[in-house]
Design a protein around this motif. Structure first.
Motif, PDB file in Angstrom:
ATOM      1  N   MET A 659       0.815  -1.210   0.000  1.00  0.00           N
ATOM      2  CA  MET A 659       0.000   0.000   0.000  1.00  0.00           C
ATOM      3  C   MET A 659       0.854   1.267   0.000  1.00  0.00           C
ATOM      4  O   MET A 659       0.524   2.250  -0.679  1.00  0.00           O
ATOM      5  CB  MET A 659      -0.946  -0.012   1.202  1.00  0.00           C
ATOM      6  CG  MET A 659      -1.989  -1.116   1.134  1.00  0.00           C
ATOM      7  SD  MET A 659      -3.079  -1.150   2.575  1.00  0.00           S
ATOM      8  CE  MET A 659      -3.967   0.398   2.364  1.00  0.00           C
ATOM      9  N   ILE A 660       1.938   1.251   0.758  1.00  0.00           N
ATOM     10  CA  ILE A 660       2.828   2.418   0.774  1.00  0.00           C
ATOM     11  C   ILE A 660       3.409   2.652  -0.612  1.00  0.00           C
ATOM     12  O   ILE A 660       3.494   3.795  -1.092  1.00  0.00           O
ATOM     13  CB  ILE A 660       3.942   2.221   1.824  1.00  0.00           C
ATOM     14  CG1 ILE A 660       3.359   2.260   3.243  1.00  0.00           C
ATOM     15  CG2 ILE A 660       5.019   3.301   1.672  1.00  0.00           C
ATOM     16  CD1 ILE A 660       4.354   1.881   4.326  1.00  0.00           C
ATOM     17  N   ASN A 661       3.796   1.571  -1.269  1.00  0.00           N
ATOM     18  CA  ASN A 661       4.341   1.693  -2.613  1.00  0.00           C
ATOM     19  C   ASN A 661       3.298   2.254  -3.583  1.00  0.00           C
ATOM     20  O   ASN A 661       3.607   3.109  -4.425  1.00  0.00           O
ATOM     21  CB  ASN A 661       4.825   0.328  -3.104  1.00  0.00           C
ATOM     22  CG  ASN A 661       5.407   0.385  -4.496  1.00  0.00           C
ATOM     23  OD1 ASN A 661       6.403   1.057  -4.747  1.00  0.00           O
ATOM     24  ND2 ASN A 661       4.778  -0.316  -5.435  1.00  0.00           N
ATOM     25  N   ILE A 662       2.064   1.808  -3.462  1.00  0.00           N
ATOM     26  CA  ILE A 662       1.001   2.309  -4.339  1.00  0.00           C
ATOM     27  C   ILE A 662       0.756   3.798  -4.099  1.00  0.00           C
ATOM     28  O   ILE A 662       0.637   4.588  -5.038  1.00  0.00           O
ATOM     29  CB  ILE A 662      -0.295   1.507  -4.131  1.00  0.00           C
ATOM     30  CG1 ILE A 662      -0.123   0.082  -4.661  1.00  0.00           C
ATOM     31  CG2 ILE A 662      -1.474   2.182  -4.821  1.00  0.00           C
ATOM     32  CD1 ILE A 662      -1.314  -0.818  -4.383  1.00  0.00           C
ATOM     33  N   LEU A 663       0.698   4.189  -2.843  1.00  0.00           N
ATOM     34  CA  LEU A 663       0.406   5.586  -2.523  1.00  0.00           C
ATOM     35  C   LEU A 663       1.545   6.518  -2.921  1.00  0.00           C
ATOM     36  O   LEU A 663       1.308   7.651  -3.344  1.00  0.00           O
ATOM     37  CB  LEU A 663       0.103   5.732  -1.028  1.00  0.00           C
ATOM     38  CG  LEU A 663      -1.212   5.115  -0.546  1.00  0.00           C
ATOM     39  CD1 LEU A 663      -1.342   5.257   0.964  1.00  0.00           C
ATOM     40  CD2 LEU A 663      -2.406   5.760  -1.239  1.00  0.00           C
ATOM     41  N   LYS A 664       2.770   6.047  -2.771  1.00  0.00           N
ATOM     42  CA  LYS A 664       3.904   6.906  -3.109  1.00  0.00           C
ATOM     43  C   LYS A 664       4.190   6.936  -4.605  1.00  0.00           C
ATOM     44  O   LYS A 664       4.886   7.833  -5.080  1.00  0.00           O
ATOM     45  CB  LYS A 664       5.145   6.462  -2.332  1.00  0.00           C
ATOM     46  CG  LYS A 664       5.043   6.742  -0.836  1.00  0.00           C
ATOM     47  CD  LYS A 664       6.359   6.533  -0.123  1.00  0.00           C
ATOM     48  CE  LYS A 664       6.260   6.965   1.334  1.00  0.00           C
ATOM     49  NZ  LYS A 664       7.546   6.802   2.056  1.00  0.00           N
ATOM     50  N   ASN A 665       3.689   5.962  -5.312  1.00  0.00           N
ATOM     51  CA  ASN A 665       3.815   5.960  -6.769  1.00  0.00           C
ATOM     52  C   ASN A 665       2.409   6.075  -7.362  1.00  0.00           C
ATOM     53  O   ASN A 665       1.951   5.212  -8.105  1.00  0.00           O
ATOM     54  CB  ASN A 665       4.504   4.681  -7.244  1.00  0.00           C
ATOM     55  CG  ASN A 665       5.921   4.573  -6.720  1.00  0.00           C
ATOM     56  OD1 ASN A 665       6.851   5.186  -7.241  1.00  0.00           O
ATOM     57  ND2 ASN A 665       6.102   3.802  -5.656  1.00  0.00           N
ATOM     58  N   ASN A 666       1.754   7.146  -6.947  1.00  0.00           N
ATOM     59  CA  ASN A 666       0.333   7.338  -7.251  1.00  0.00           C
ATOM     60  C   ASN A 666       0.067   7.247  -8.741  1.00  0.00           C
ATOM     61  O   ASN A 666       0.684   7.952  -9.534  1.00  0.00           O
ATOM     62  CB  ASN A 666      -0.122   8.708  -6.721  1.00  0.00           C
ATOM     63  CG  ASN A 666      -1.621   8.809  -6.622  1.00  0.00           C
ATOM     64  OD1 ASN A 666      -2.341   8.303  -7.475  1.00  0.00           O
ATOM     65  ND2 ASN A 666      -2.101   9.462  -5.572  1.00  0.00           N
ATOM     66  N   ARG A 667      -0.862   6.407  -9.090  1.00  0.00           N
ATOM     67  CA  ARG A 667      -1.266   6.306 -10.482  1.00  0.00           C
ATOM     68  C   ARG A 667      -2.551   7.077 -10.745  1.00  0.00           C
ATOM     69  O   ARG A 667      -3.317   6.775 -11.648  1.00  0.00           O
ATOM     70  CB  ARG A 667      -1.474   4.833 -10.860  1.00  0.00           C
ATOM     71  CG  ARG A 667      -0.206   4.011 -10.762  1.00  0.00           C
ATOM     72  CD  ARG A 667      -0.407   2.630 -11.374  1.00  0.00           C
ATOM     73  NE  ARG A 667      -1.440   1.871 -10.701  1.00  0.00           N
ATOM     74  CZ  ARG A 667      -1.227   1.108  -9.630  1.00  0.00           C
ATOM     75  NH1 ARG A 667      -0.008   1.046  -9.099  1.00  0.00           N
ATOM     76  NH2 ARG A 667      -2.191   0.423  -9.095  1.00  0.00           N
ATOM     77  N   GLY A 668      -2.834   8.068  -9.912  1.00  0.00           N
ATOM     78  CA  GLY A 668      -4.025   8.887 -10.108  1.00  0.00           C
ATOM     79  C   GLY A 668      -5.276   8.143  -9.692  1.00  0.00           C
ATOM     80  O   GLY A 668      -5.271   7.306  -8.800  1.00  0.00           O
ATOM     81  N   LYS A 669      -6.353   8.453 -10.360  1.00  0.00           N
ATOM     82  CA  LYS A 669      -7.638   7.886  -9.987  1.00  0.00           C
ATOM     83  C   LYS A 669      -7.788   6.435 -10.400  1.00  0.00           C
ATOM     84  O   LYS A 669      -8.798   5.804 -10.123  1.00  0.00           O
ATOM     85  CB  LYS A 669      -8.765   8.735 -10.573  1.00  0.00           C
ATOM     86  CG  LYS A 669      -8.782  10.143  -9.968  1.00  0.00           C
ATOM     87  CD  LYS A 669      -9.895  11.004 -10.517  1.00  0.00           C
ATOM     88  CE  LYS A 669      -9.859  12.387  -9.874  1.00  0.00           C
ATOM     89  NZ  LYS A 669     -10.905  13.274 -10.394  1.00  0.00           N
ATOM     90  N   ASP A 670      -6.778   5.876 -11.104  1.00  0.00           N
ATOM     91  CA  ASP A 670      -6.803   4.448 -11.400  1.00  0.00           C
ATOM     92  C   ASP A 670      -6.777   3.621 -10.122  1.00  0.00           C
ATOM     93  O   ASP A 670      -7.150   2.451 -10.118  1.00  0.00           O
ATOM     94  CB  ASP A 670      -5.605   4.065 -12.273  1.00  0.00           C
ATOM     95  CG  ASP A 670      -5.724   4.639 -13.679  1.00  0.00           C
ATOM     96  OD1 ASP A 670      -6.850   5.011 -14.051  1.00  0.00           O
ATOM     97  OD2 ASP A 670      -4.699   4.733 -14.374  1.00  0.00           O
ATOM     98  N   LEU A 671      -6.314   4.214  -9.023  1.00  0.00           N
ATOM     99  CA  LEU A 671      -6.243   3.493  -7.761  1.00  0.00           C
ATOM    100  C   LEU A 671      -7.616   3.066  -7.283  1.00  0.00           C
ATOM    101  O   LEU A 671      -7.747   2.109  -6.518  1.00  0.00           O
ATOM    102  CB  LEU A 671      -5.585   4.364  -6.680  1.00  0.00           C
ATOM    103  CG  LEU A 671      -4.126   4.763  -6.901  1.00  0.00           C
ATOM    104  CD1 LEU A 671      -3.637   5.592  -5.732  1.00  0.00           C
ATOM    105  CD2 LEU A 671      -3.261   3.530  -7.054  1.00  0.00           C
ATOM    106  N   GLU A 672      -8.650   3.783  -7.709  1.00  0.00           N
ATOM    107  CA  GLU A 672      -9.994   3.463  -7.249  1.00  0.00           C
ATOM    108  C   GLU A 672     -10.674   2.421  -8.125  1.00  0.00           C
ATOM    109  O   GLU A 672     -11.784   1.991  -7.827  1.00  0.00           O
ATOM    110  CB  GLU A 672     -10.835   4.736  -7.200  1.00  0.00           C
ATOM    111  CG  GLU A 672     -10.274   5.783  -6.249  1.00  0.00           C
ATOM    112  CD  GLU A 672     -11.033   7.090  -6.331  1.00  0.00           C
ATOM    113  OE1 GLU A 672     -12.249   7.069  -6.096  1.00  0.00           O
ATOM    114  OE2 GLU A 672     -10.414   8.124  -6.645  1.00  0.00           O
ATOM    115  N   ALA A 673     -10.033   2.019  -9.203  1.00  0.00           N
ATOM    116  CA  ALA A 673     -10.618   1.031 -10.097  1.00  0.00           C
ATOM    117  C   ALA A 673     -10.520  -0.356  -9.472  1.00  0.00           C
ATOM    118  O   ALA A 673      -9.587  -0.669  -8.737  1.00  0.00           O
ATOM    119  CB  ALA A 673      -9.913   1.054 -11.455  1.00  0.00           C
TER     120      ALA A 673
END
Length: 734
Positions: A659-673
């Motif tokens: 999760m930390i890796n996802i948040l720090k390498n934010n892919r924008g609103k794709d995270l909500e998909a």
């Protein structure tokens, strides 16, 4: 021929006489009207009272002739005068009040030629010299009602806008943008629809500004967006437009919609999380609870405190709020002086024993070490004593190092790394996971009772009315493919003396390969093998003291096929880290757990652990709950304990790191998909068994039930059914 001509000449003379008479009468009438209209009194009325243009006055209809219920009572003498006028067919008598529109639009009543010739100007003057009033009925029956009352029906006039004049230019721009360019600000269909409905209902008047100035609601929303970091969110995700520099209608309209878009993003992230749980792993399944943009607009814009209204989309749970407070403390401490521990020799504390005395070394770095570890007592002491060694051991455990209590080079390096930053990241992702959980964890009809299990802490708690009712230790799944899933389901019943239906993963990955090496291994383990007509294999273990599930199984049907249960192997509960199972959760004290749950769902039955143990035997007993109890399987690597202290646990499944890796390498609103993962398979492939394997049913078993149905029963509104292979059982539902 001559006679025809004579008759025609006579007829022509008659026609000429009639025409002459008609012209004389018309001239007299016109002269009378001209004299009446030229009176000074009527000219004064016309100058004082504007009359409608003839083009705007519709022709009278029968519906226009209505009694005037507001007419005043007339004087008797006037009524007599009115009657006499009606008899004569003349205009209204003296003192009869008429409207200017009546005078100008009512046609003159028909009269005989002789009466028209005798009409005197004096009889028409009173009708034009009286001031116009609206409370008197007209004298002429054929006269229509006031044209002003009928005008809207003929040509509807658009209602006046409710938008203040100062905001009308902004409203016009909003109308244009929302009508044609909404996708520039809102890329979600439901948000665009909500915007169109909300602003359309208010004539597109801005809600965040009035006459170019921020409203109290706008100030509250902006304050909440700027303080997003306090809830573990990133303020950069919710940009606040610069209203101060927005001096034109275009700029104000653009800022209006940008602030609304940021508000939508905040509410959505606060309630459901910045990333969908499927982005993290395929073994997570929580109920969806998306926000409704219509509700967000209505709630925030009408609230007395818009900031509090927007904040209410964050999780309401006590543990979340405690983490939020600790996050503020961590960030506050992070701004203090940085304490560096210098390199030096390894420091070790040796406790006293029968054969040797206590060994305490001294080192000038120890005071800095005490300050770093928060030891306020004996702050200047240079001795590396038992208290310092224990603090080092605790630090090592939280840093996922071997807890030796020895200050070596690796420990010094870990102490000097930005520990606070790592702890902050850990707290933030734990707050994020709380957003995935249901807002109501418990069952309202049971006093908000629920079960919550924390995998990294290896503990299970039963909660009711906001208080802990009972707790126990648990063993959870091994990291990797056997990790215990994160989920929310409802426990519907418990099974005393359960049959262990071996999961397909164990059957095909472990037991069948073992049979190839030793055909008798299952018999020696007390397991029963059945081969179905389709060639598939089912392995089970009958109820009993040696059953792998122990004496009790706690059932909350789910697609991952996991449950909680007793175990005959109690030794693992003594360990600090207890991730040893194939995914199911082993409970240390199942009889107590069962009695607690039964007393919550059936308080009049007065269950005790002794009563539960009295049911132990060889036959399955299902105890159905009248009201299911929610079960929440969580992953809390950071939490606040009962003493108010922030605790950290090892990231045993690596969920924090992901999760930390996802948040720090934010892919924008794709995270909500939503990420699609392969679903659990209940298929049973045909298997060729080696010679010598004992088959309980000799190939005559049924192939109708899959493993889920064997485990939890086929879904029916009645009590849980008996899967194939179970012995006859008693069912208690009291």
């Amino acid at each position: 021929m001559r006679d025809c001509l004579n008759h025609r000449a006579g007829f022509d003379r008659v026609l000429m006489t009639v025409a002459a008479t008609f012209l004389a009468v018309s001239a007299s009438s016109a002269l009378a009207q001209d004299q009446a209209r030229s009176s000074a009194a009527e000219l004064a009325i016309e100058a004082a009272i504007p009359r409608p243009e003839p083009a705007n006055v519709p022709p009278p209809t029968a519906a226009d002739i209505k009694l005037d219920t507001t007419a005043t009572v007339q004087d008797p003498t006037k009524e007599i005068a009115k009657e006499s006028v009606k008899a004569d067919g003349a205009p209204a008598p003296d003192k009869v009040e008429t409207k200017p529109s009546d005078v100008t639009t009512t046609p003159a009543p028909e009269a005989s030629k002789s009466e028209s010739a005798k009409t005197e100007p004096a009889t028409t003057e009173p009708a034009t010299t009286e001031p116009a009033k609206a409370d008197t009925a007209t004298a002429t029956p054929a006269a229509p009602a006031a044209p002003a009352a009928a005008t809207p029906a003929a040509e509807p006039v658009k209602a006046a806008s409710n938008v203040p004049a100062a905001d009308q230019p902004v409203a016009d721009k909003l109308r244009d943008i929302i009508g044609a360019k909404t996708s520039r600000h809102f890329d979600r269909k439901n948000e665009r629809a909500a915007i169109e409905k909300f602003y359309g209902a208010r004539d597109f008047a801005p809600v965040w500004t009035q006459a170019g100035n921020l409203t109290p609601a706008a100030k509250g929303v902006i304050a909440r967006l700027k303080d997003a970091a306090s809830d573990g969110l990133n303020p950069a995700d919710y940009p606040v437009p610069d209203f101060a520099s927005a001096t034109t209608p275009d700029a104000l309209a653009d800022a209006e919609l940008k602030l609304t878009a940021s508000m939508f993003d905040y509410a959505r992230h606060a309630q459901s999380g910045r990333m969908h749980w499927s982005q993290v792993s395929g073994d997570i399944l929580y109920p969806e609870h998306p926000v409704d943009p219509n509700e967000v607009l209505a709630k925030v814009t009408t609230a007395a405190d818009a900031s509090a209204a927007l904040d209410s989309y964050n999780p309401p749970h006590k543990l979340y709020k405690e983490l939020k407070a600790k996050l503020a403390e961590l960030r506050g401490q992070g701004n203090g002086p940085v304490i560096e521990i210098a390199d030096g020799p390894t420091l070790k504390y040796t406790a006293a024993s029968k054969k040797r005395a206590e060994i305490v070394v001294e080192d000038p770095r120890v005071p800095q070490l005490r300050a770093k570890l928060g030891l306020a007592e004996n702050a200047g002491d240079i001795r590396y004593d038992a208290a310092v060694a224990e603090a080092v051991r605790k630090f090592q455990r939280n840093a996922e190092m071997k807890p030796t209590g020895i200050l070596d080079d690796r420990t010094v390096k870990a102490l000097n790394t930005p520990k606070r930053d790592k702890q902050i990241d850990t707290v933030v992702v734990n707050m994020e996971r709380w957003r995935w959980l249901p807002r109501d964890l418990g069952a309202p009809s049971l006093g908000d009772a629920y079960v919550i299990l924390n995998i990294p802490d290896y503990t299970l708690k039963v909660m009711q009315r906001g208080q802990q009712v009972w707790t126990t230790r648990v063993v959870t799944g091994k990291p990797g493919t056997h990790a215990t899933p994160l989920l929310t389901e409802t426990m519907k019943y418990i099974t005393v003396n359960p049959t262990w239906n071996v999961p397909p993963s164990i059957v095909y990955n472990e037991y069948l390969p073992a049979l190839q090496q030793d055909p008798t291994v299952l018999q020696r383990m007390g397991l029963k093998l059945e081969q179905n007509r389709d060639g598939s294999v089912h392995i089970s273990q009958p109820p009993g003291e040696a059953n792998a599930l122990g004496r009790i199984r706690f059932n909350f049907p789910n697609k991952f096929l996991v449950y909680q249960h007793d175990t005959p192997d109690k030794n693992l509960f003594a360990r600090d880290e207890r991730a040893f199972s194939h995914g199911c959760m082993r409970v240390q004290n199942p009889d107590q757990y069962a009695s607690v749950l039964l007393n919550i769902t059936m308080p009049n039955e007065k269950y005790t652990p002794e009563r539960v143990r009295s049911m132990y035997g060889k036959s399955e007993i299902d105890l159905k709950f009248p009201t299911p109890i929610p079960v929440n399987i969580t992953y809390q690597t950071a939490f606040v304990d009962d003493a108010g202290k922030l605790q950290f646990r090892k990231d045993v499944y690596g969920r924090d790191a992901t999760m930390i890796n996802i948040l720090k390498n934010n892919r924008g609103k794709d995270l909500e998909a939503v990420v699609a993962h392969s679903q659990p398979s209940y298929s049973r492939p045909a298997t060729t068994l080696p010679p010598g394997v004992a088959i309980a049913n000799n190939g005559g078993g049924s192939s109708g039930l899959n493993f889920f149905e064997r485990l939890f029963g086929a879904p029916t509104p009645a009590q849980p059914p008996a899967p194939v292979g179970r012995r006859p059982q008693r069912v208690f539902t009291r």
